[in-house]
Write a protein that holds these residues in place. Structure first.
Motif: not given
Lengths: 92, 301
Positions: B148-149, B153-155, B172-176
């Motif tokens: 997911x972009x 701009x990060x994925x 997704x834990x910790x990806x916020x």
């Protein structure tokens, strides 16, 4: 709880032009993107406060900006004071 | 409820302007949002606002003065005030520390306390971020690894579990959003949107597919290759199959919660050759039973 622009407008009983003006003044800072704004309960309560200031208290637009800025500082101090109380309590 | 005139502190004969003036004077003092530390303010404000709602409105005032309505129930219903949110621990966009940042710069014990509190405030968990991720039908059945972009701009690499359904949300834990200090990251919440497929459809755990077969395959039977979301398999088309014949590929459907799989159903569609075929025509003209069979027998005409 999150609200869409449409839900926010009907909850706070205001028109789109007023909303745009208030956002420009930074009286309201919605989340989300420009295309799809998202509002939370604090935005609804803040809109109600602004309306109270204008309608009930007869404050003009310049006054509203001044009051909001001072209030936000007051609330900032209050929440820090609240945390400070915890720190004092736990370090005793 | 007490007499509204008494609450507002005006005479019964007061003009509309005087009433408004009296109300504004009290409201300025008592509006709960302007009195965050005053617990009584809300009760008092409700009272004066209710009184003003009644006698501040010319029509209602007339009715009240004539004794047609009374003050009961005129109190404004309880509402959430700005102060209920603005002083809460939760982060909000209106938070403003400029009222005391200068205090934190000095070297005394108080500044140390403030700094410590600021550090505690600084260790907040980040917000959850919500995304939508469109995936292909086949990916929803078989599972997939997607990237997911993000707007910045990060994925983000997302493992789609096999059998996911429309609208399901992956966490997704910790990806916020980053928290502050040791607060850690929030979570990424990914809502899955399944694109419709040209050939497959899904009903529960089962998958449906319409498959064209040749006249030869239908009449004589055949082993043919069939696509499933997890790859091609060989399927036996029995002799004498017809358009509409439904064949089942056991266990080739979507994975279900019980740990098993649904089935894939293949509906046959018999296709004549694209170009008219003289040999076939010659055979059919000489085919006697083909002339007597009436497939429309059961259809009311």
């Amino acid at each position: 709880m999150k609200f869409s622009t449409q839900e926010f407008l009907s909850l706070s009983g205001m028109g789109h032009d007023t909303l745009t003006a208030w956002i420009e003044e930074e009286w309201l800072i919605p989340g989300g993107s420009v295309a799809e704004m998202s509002f939370s309960e604090i935005d609804v309560a803040r809109a109600r406060l602004i309306r109270d200031l204008q309608m009930d208290l007869g404050v003009n637009d310049e006054g509203v900006g001044v009051i909001l800025n001072l209030l936000d500082q007051l609330y900032g101090i209050r929440s820090t004071l609240t945390e400070l109380r915890e720190v004092v309590r736990t370090t005793r | 409820m007490k007499d509204p005139y008494e609450i507002l502190g005006v005479a019964r004969t007061a003009s509309a302007e005087d009433l408004q003036k009296a109300y504004r004077k009290l409201a300025k003092k008592l509006h709960p949002d302007l009195n965050p530390g005053n617990a009584e303010a809300e009760e008092k404000f409700k009272e004066i606002a209710g009184a003003y709602d009644l006698v501040g409105d010319a029509e209602k005032r007339k009715k009240f003065d004539n004794g047609e309505i009374d003050a009961a129930g005129a109190e404004r219903p309880r509402q959430k005030y700005y102060r209920d949110f603005a002083s809460s621990e939760q982060d909000h966009p209106y938070a403003n520390n400029s009222g005391f940042t200068d205090f934190m710069d000095s070297e005394d014990g108080f500044a140390e306390l403030l700094r410590r509190s600021a550090r505690a405030q600084a260790n907040r968990r980040g917000h959850d971020l919500e995304y939508r991720l469109p995936i292909e039908f086949v990916e929803a059945i078989a599972g997939a690894n997607k990237r997911l972009t993000l707007p910045d701009g990060s994925t983000l690499d997302v493992a789609i579990p096999a059998g996911i359904t429309e609208g399901q949300v992956l966490r997704l834990r910790g990806k916020g959003a980053p928290g502050s200090g040791k607060g850690g990251f929030g979570d990424a919440l990914i809502e899955v949107e399944i694109r419709p497929d040209r050939s497959f459809t899904r009903q529960g755990d089962d998958i449906y597919l319409e498959l064209p077969v040749t006249l030869t395959e239908a009449v004589l039977g055949a082993r043919i290759k069939v696509l499933t979301p997890t790859g091609a398999v060989t399927m036996a088309v029995p002799k004498g199959s017809n358009t509409g014949t439904m064949l089942r590929l056991k266990g080739k459907g979507a994975p279900n919660h019980a740990g098993g799989h649904g089935d894939q159903f293949v509906k046959l569609k018999v296709m004549l050759p694209k170009e008219p075929d003289p040999e076939l025509e010659a055979f059919i003209s000489g085919w006697e039973s083909g002339k007597t069979y009436n497939p429309r027998e059961a259809v009311a005409t």
